[in-house]
Every structure is written in structure tokens, then in C-alpha cells.
Design an enzyme around this catalytic site. Sequence first.
Site, PDB file in Angstrom:
ATOM      1  N   SER A 137      17.765  55.243  54.606  1.00  0.00           N
ATOM      2  CA  SER A 137      16.982  56.475  54.646  1.00  0.00           C
ATOM      3  C   SER A 137      17.036  57.153  53.290  1.00  0.00           C
ATOM      4  CB  SER A 137      17.541  57.425  55.706  1.00  0.00           C
ATOM      5  OG  SER A 137      16.911  58.693  55.600  1.00  0.00           O
ATOM      6  N   HIS A 138      16.051  57.987  53.007  1.00  0.00           N
ATOM      7  CA  HIS A 138      16.116  58.805  51.797  1.00  0.00           C
ATOM      8  C   HIS A 138      17.315  59.754  51.860  1.00  0.00           C
ATOM      9  CE1 HIS A 138      12.185  57.292  50.871  1.00  0.00           C
ATOM     10  NE2 HIS A 138      12.025  58.092  49.836  1.00  0.00           N
ATOM     11  N   SER A 139      17.716  60.100  53.075  1.00  0.00           N
ATOM     12  CA  SER A 139      18.819  61.042  53.263  1.00  0.00           C
ATOM     13  C   SER A 139      20.066  60.327  53.755  1.00  0.00           C
ATOM     14  CB  SER A 139      18.399  62.098  54.293  1.00  0.00           C
ATOM     15  OG  SER A 139      19.535  62.685  54.876  1.00  0.00           O
ATOM     16  N   GLY A 195      16.573  59.957  48.252  1.00  0.00           N
ATOM     17  CA  GLY A 195      15.948  58.765  47.694  1.00  0.00           C
ATOM     18  C   GLY A 195      16.718  57.550  48.141  1.00  0.00           C
TER      19      GLY A 195
END
Lengths: 203, 130
Positions: B11-13, B46
Site C-alpha cells: 500500500s502507499h500507506s 508511496g
Amino acid sequence: MTEALLAALIDRTAATIAAEAEALTGLDQAIGDGDHGLNLRRGFEAIAAERARLSAMAPADALHQAGMLLVMKVGGASGPLYGSLLMGMAKAAKAGGDLPAQLAEGVAQVQKRGKSDAGAKTMLDVLIPVLATLQTQAGRPRPELIRAIRQTADDAREATKPMLATRGRASFLGERSIGHYDPGATSSQLLIHAVCDVLAEQP
Amino acid sequence: MSGIVGLVIVSHSPEVARGTVDMVRQMVGDDVPCAACGGNPAGGLGTDVGQIQAAIRSVWSAAGVAILVDLGGAEMNAEMAIELLDDASRQLVRICQAPLVEGAILAAAEASGGASLAEVCASAEAWQAA
């Protein structure tokens, strides 16, 4: 001579991205996820940090290594995309290809990586016309060729403004993406100008 | 081919990735190797190719590894991480075209029963058709 040219290319592209990072991020906040400039700056800082090592390499190896740095350091989609561009160019350079052949392979790798083509409001909307100018006008005297490439990049970036985004994060906005410059097309235009600046100064 | 398919959640997070792994643990259990990765190389939102590669190695299984991704750059960076593997390993890693959380739980449920990599991915990908 190659070493000085590679060092100049690294310096100029990194300086351009550093100077424009905020503006690129601003464009990306309008239609993307707002990280394009900062991500690219991180990637080009990583390349600049390896300036001495990269500029001592054969051009094909330097292109490949710079591409890998972008892949590993950027952290957004622009890392694999610009990384694939440079690694594609490296592959063609290694096979003895001239600059048009190198850019052709680089652009092909961006198309493959991004599963995209011209007209989707992406960096390809600048890279593909620039490649076409380079391929069709490669025989012209260098100052004229450089001027034609700069003009192509500017016109092509301008043309992304009315486009409807169909790839990338901007595509989530649908028609609201119309009327904004594409951040990836803009960074490609800026990088092409940076490369032209360096080539124009070559004896 | 043997063993249980491993899962990588990208995930981006980092919090979303870790939370997804927590949900897999609670809903499916601890039998499925499952690694979370998220955040860019500078620690912001990211994804990071190197971190994805490390996550693939950490859950490596002879049965293969399935990767769940969230948006755009996550998928592209996961593809890049797979391409940088050696030829033999690359054949054993696949990205599931499924929503991150739902896909991870369906994939883990399928994997925990000893399913093949293709079956694990098909199970996650079936969510969208449901």
C-alpha cells in the site's frame, strides 16, 4: 569528453528538477496525488549523489544505473516510468544504437511499463512527438535540430492541457482532468529542455 | 510445488498495509506467510521497490508469492520488483488484480488450505465479479 558530457547532463537535469519540484507538485495536486515533483527530486538527487561514479562509466552503463536509481528511489509511478525510459535507452545504446534508436527503445519501454500510448494525457504525449522529431530531423544541423526538439516538447506539453486523462491517477477525475497540464508531460518537457541545454553547449 | 503461498501487501500507506495484515491474521490465522510493505524510500506515502523485494523474500515459498496492491504506483513498483528477480523466481510471483483488503483476505483463506498460486490469485480476483 564523454565524462564531462555525462556530468553536465546529470548536473543540468538534477538542477532542473530541483528548481521545478514545487511547480510540478502543484500541477500534480490539481489532477494527481501531489507527489510528482518531490518524488522526482528524490530520484534525481540520488543520481546527482552518484555523479562521479556514473560519469566515469560508459554511457550505456551510466544510463542503466541512473535508471535503476530512479526505480529504487522515487517511490511513485514516475520511478519505474522514467527508470524504464533510461534503461530502455541503455539497452539500445549497448546494442550500438544511435540517439534516435535509443530514445525509440526508451519510449517503447515506457509504453510497456505504463500500458499506455499517446493521447492518454501522460509523459508519452511529450516523449512520442519528441521521438518523431528526432527521427525525422536527425540529419539537420545541430542548432536547428535542438530548436525543433525544444519546440516539439513545448507544443506537445501545451497539447496535454485540453486532453482527457485516461491513464494514471488523473484518469480518476474523468472530465475534471481537462484544462490542466499533465505533470508527467511537464517533467518530460523540462528534462528534454535540460538535455537540449547541455547538447547546445557542446563544441 | 509445495508449501503455502506467501502474500505481500503493498500500500502507499504503511499503516494500511499493516492493518490489512492484522485483518488477515485475525480472520484467517497465522499459517499464511504475509508481509506488509508501504511508504516511499523517504518514509512518506508511496511505495518502494527495494522494500517490496525484501517483502517477497521474507514470505518466499516454493508454492509462490501473491502480491496485493492498492493504486497506480504500487502496482508499477510491484511489477518492477518482480522483473528484477531472477528468471526462476519471477515465474513464482504474481500480482492479484483485486481490492487490497478484500483480496488479501480471500487470497489468504485460499492459501491457508494449500491452494496453488493460480488458485489463490483467482480467488482474490473473483471478488470483483461477485
